[in-house]
Design a protein around this motif. Sequence first.
Motif, PDB file in Angstrom:
ATOM      1  N   SER A   1       0.496  42.263  39.988  1.00 49.63           N
ATOM      2  CA  SER A   1      -1.315  41.158  38.975  1.00 49.63           C
ATOM      3  C   SER A   1      -0.975  40.366  37.880  1.00 49.63           C
ATOM      4  O   SER A   1      -1.777  39.409  37.892  1.00 49.63           O
ATOM      5  CB  SER A   1      -1.618  42.847  37.635  1.00 49.63           C
ATOM      6  OG  SER A   1      -2.035  43.718  38.959  1.00 49.63           O
ATOM      7  N   VAL A   2       0.278  40.277  37.526  1.00 51.24           N
ATOM      8  CA  VAL A   2       0.379  39.415  36.607  1.00 51.24           C
ATOM      9  C   VAL A   2       1.308  37.909  37.521  1.00 51.24           C
ATOM     10  O   VAL A   2       0.219  36.674  37.037  1.00 51.24           O
ATOM     11  CB  VAL A   2       2.130  39.753  35.643  1.00 51.24           C
ATOM     12  CG1 VAL A   2       2.345  37.871  34.966  1.00 51.24           C
ATOM     13  CG2 VAL A   2       1.673  40.607  34.914  1.00 51.24           C
ATOM     14  N   PHE A   3       1.157  38.113  38.637  1.00 54.79           N
ATOM     15  CA  PHE A   3       1.871  36.801  39.269  1.00 54.79           C
ATOM     16  C   PHE A   3      -0.151  36.339  39.939  1.00 54.79           C
ATOM     17  O   PHE A   3       0.214  35.050  40.028  1.00 54.79           O
ATOM     18  CB  PHE A   3       2.359  37.410  40.030  1.00 54.79           C
ATOM     19  CG  PHE A   3       2.847  35.881  41.258  1.00 54.79           C
ATOM     20  CD1 PHE A   3       3.850  34.689  40.735  1.00 54.79           C
ATOM     21  CD2 PHE A   3       1.982  35.440  42.378  1.00 54.79           C
ATOM     22  CE1 PHE A   3       3.882  33.393  42.024  1.00 54.79           C
ATOM     23  CE2 PHE A   3       2.564  34.356  43.081  1.00 54.79           C
ATOM     24  CZ  PHE A   3       3.228  33.976  43.163  1.00 54.79           C
TER      25      PHE A   3
ATOM     26  N   ALA B   1     -10.333  41.662  47.181  1.00 55.64           N
ATOM     27  CA  ALA B   1     -10.335  43.115  46.193  1.00 55.64           C
ATOM     28  C   ALA B   1     -11.721  43.621  46.085  1.00 55.64           C
ATOM     29  O   ALA B   1     -11.460  43.974  44.466  1.00 55.64           O
ATOM     30  CB  ALA B   1      -8.854  42.925  45.528  1.00 55.64           C
ATOM     31  N   ALA B   2     -12.804  43.101  45.798  1.00 56.16           N
ATOM     32  CA  ALA B   2     -13.642  43.014  45.119  1.00 56.16           C
ATOM     33  C   ALA B   2     -14.444  44.256  44.676  1.00 56.16           C
ATOM     34  O   ALA B   2     -15.035  44.199  44.226  1.00 56.16           O
ATOM     35  CB  ALA B   2     -14.872  41.540  45.843  1.00 56.16           C
TER      36      ALA B   2
ATOM     37  N   CYS C   1       0.771  49.504  43.771  1.00 58.26           N
ATOM     38  CA  CYS C   1       0.703  48.957  45.042  1.00 58.26           C
ATOM     39  C   CYS C   1       1.693  50.137  45.445  1.00 58.26           C
ATOM     40  O   CYS C   1       3.161  49.848  45.659  1.00 58.26           O
ATOM     41  CB  CYS C   1       1.404  47.890  45.132  1.00 58.26           C
ATOM     42  SG  CYS C   1      -0.229  46.699  44.086  1.00 58.26           S
ATOM     43  N   PRO C   2       1.454  50.748  46.630  1.00 59.43           N
ATOM     44  CA  PRO C   2       1.948  51.313  47.516  1.00 59.43           C
ATOM     45  C   PRO C   2       3.360  51.259  47.778  1.00 59.43           C
ATOM     46  O   PRO C   2       4.790  51.810  48.521  1.00 59.43           O
ATOM     47  CB  PRO C   2       1.243  52.826  48.004  1.00 59.43           C
ATOM     48  CG  PRO C   2      -0.525  52.287  47.431  1.00 59.43           C
ATOM     49  CD  PRO C   2      -0.239  50.911  46.867  1.00 59.43           C
ATOM     50  N   VAL C   3       2.461  50.021  48.323  1.00 59.10           N
ATOM     51  CA  VAL C   3       4.170  48.880  49.694  1.00 59.10           C
ATOM     52  C   VAL C   3       4.831  48.634  48.447  1.00 59.10           C
ATOM     53  O   VAL C   3       6.685  49.102  49.140  1.00 59.10           O
ATOM     54  CB  VAL C   3       3.276  48.024  49.703  1.00 59.10           C
ATOM     55  CG1 VAL C   3       3.472  46.822  48.495  1.00 59.10           C
ATOM     56  CG2 VAL C   3       4.340  47.426  51.416  1.00 59.10           C
ATOM     57  N   TYR C   4       5.171  49.134  47.248  1.00 55.93           N
ATOM     58  CA  TYR C   4       6.206  49.172  46.268  1.00 55.93           C
ATOM     59  C   TYR C   4       6.775  49.829  46.566  1.00 55.93           C
ATOM     60  O   TYR C   4       8.005  49.549  47.015  1.00 55.93           O
ATOM     61  CB  TYR C   4       6.604  48.001  45.351  1.00 55.93           C
ATOM     62  CG  TYR C   4       5.850  47.115  45.651  1.00 55.93           C
ATOM     63  CD1 TYR C   4       6.760  45.551  45.359  1.00 55.93           C
ATOM     64  CD2 TYR C   4       4.781  46.384  46.039  1.00 55.93           C
ATOM     65  CE1 TYR C   4       6.382  44.113  45.039  1.00 55.93           C
ATOM     66  CE2 TYR C   4       3.912  45.268  45.235  1.00 55.93           C
ATOM     67  CZ  TYR C   4       4.717  43.807  45.489  1.00 55.93           C
ATOM     68  OH  TYR C   4       4.672  42.426  45.471  1.00 55.93           O
ATOM     69  N   GLY C   5       6.310  51.122  46.594  1.00 53.16           N
ATOM     70  CA  GLY C   5       6.996  52.312  46.580  1.00 53.16           C
ATOM     71  C   GLY C   5       7.809  52.394  48.018  1.00 53.16           C
ATOM     72  O   GLY C   5       9.023  52.851  48.191  1.00 53.16           O
TER      73      GLY C   5
ATOM     74  N   TYR D   1      -6.606  42.506  39.630  1.00 52.43           N
ATOM     75  CA  TYR D   1      -6.634  43.491  40.115  1.00 52.43           C
ATOM     76  C   TYR D   1      -6.296  44.198  41.668  1.00 52.43           C
ATOM     77  O   TYR D   1      -7.416  44.342  41.865  1.00 52.43           O
ATOM     78  CB  TYR D   1      -7.889  44.684  39.587  1.00 52.43           C
ATOM     79  CG  TYR D   1      -7.632  45.814  39.622  1.00 52.43           C
ATOM     80  CD1 TYR D   1      -7.326  46.544  37.819  1.00 52.43           C
ATOM     81  CD2 TYR D   1      -7.339  46.935  39.949  1.00 52.43           C
ATOM     82  CE1 TYR D   1      -6.974  48.011  37.568  1.00 52.43           C
ATOM     83  CE2 TYR D   1      -6.277  48.734  39.480  1.00 52.43           C
ATOM     84  CZ  TYR D   1      -6.690  48.915  38.428  1.00 52.43           C
ATOM     85  OH  TYR D   1      -6.102  49.885  39.023  1.00 52.43           O
ATOM     86  N   ARG D   2      -4.522  43.501  41.422  1.00 54.47           N
ATOM     87  CA  ARG D   2      -3.977  44.201  42.915  1.00 54.47           C
ATOM     88  C   ARG D   2      -4.389  45.496  43.507  1.00 54.47           C
ATOM     89  O   ARG D   2      -4.225  46.411  42.353  1.00 54.47           O
ATOM     90  CB  ARG D   2      -2.774  43.283  42.484  1.00 54.47           C
ATOM     91  CG  ARG D   2      -2.862  41.739  42.150  1.00 54.47           C
ATOM     92  CD  ARG D   2      -3.109  41.354  43.617  1.00 54.47           C
ATOM     93  NE  ARG D   2      -1.981  40.844  44.852  1.00 54.47           N
ATOM     94  CZ  ARG D   2      -2.968  41.292  46.410  1.00 54.47           C
ATOM     95  NH1 ARG D   2      -3.680  40.553  46.231  1.00 54.47           N
ATOM     96  NH2 ARG D   2      -1.538  40.968  46.860  1.00 54.47           N
ATOM     97  N   GLY D   3      -3.845  45.399  44.769  1.00 57.16           N
ATOM     98  CA  GLY D   3      -3.666  47.224  45.302  1.00 57.16           C
ATOM     99  C   GLY D   3      -4.986  47.705  45.688  1.00 57.16           C
ATOM    100  O   GLY D   3      -6.306  46.413  46.227  1.00 57.16           O
TER     101      GLY D   3
END
Length: 230
Positions: free
Chosen positions: A15-17, A177-178, A36-40, A27-29
């Motif tokens: 989100s910051v990047f 992500a709209a 963001c589940p992919v990171y988990g 607002y990512r994801g």
Amino acid sequence: MIFITYAVIGWLWESVFCSFKAKHFVYRGFLLGPYCPVYGFGVVAVLLLIPKEYGTLLNLYFNIVVIVTIVEYVTSWLLEKFFNMQLWDYSKVPLNIHGRVAVPVSVFWGIGCLFLVQVIQPRVEEMIQYFGQLTNGWLPIILFVAFSMDVLSTLLFIVTTKKEVEAVVDTSDSENAAVKEYRLKHIFINVEESVSRKRLLTNLSTIKPQLKHRNLRRIVSNYPNFKVKK
């Protein structure tokens, strides 16, 4: 707890990047919550699959690169095939595979995960143990229930409403992500209704109500800033 911790950290990072790059808040994801589940999944996969006796740091690094590349490719494929979403595209990055993964990106993730395994993860484990004791073991249950409800509500939205929303909402932005952003931010914004929005509500009132139409009517009614394509 490891999964949700790094899912939140990943969401913060993206989100910051992406907000800095786009010069507005992104607002990512694809879920409503800040994760963001992919990171988990990626971190859990790395921690579970790296050999206990990995030898040198170089061997550990190459193991990590292979694991995160596979996780990223599979996740991208699943999102596209089952949810019709493309949350990242590396087609313009050199040495990419179908735009899902790319060598420079995998090299970057490898360095990040190497630092994570060696430095960050021990601190995260201490934090998880602390909060687990502080909440008498209830924190993992609460987070699991909240995350599961988010996943189920998102799946229901996708199955019953998403295609109709995409037909009237402008989703041409590169973040793809709209729809999710409309589900969130327009709850807090009040502006004058547009003619096209009123027309959509009128059309919805004239058709036989079904579950998907009730969801769409609820979204349009609750989000005053809902934009409709001409």
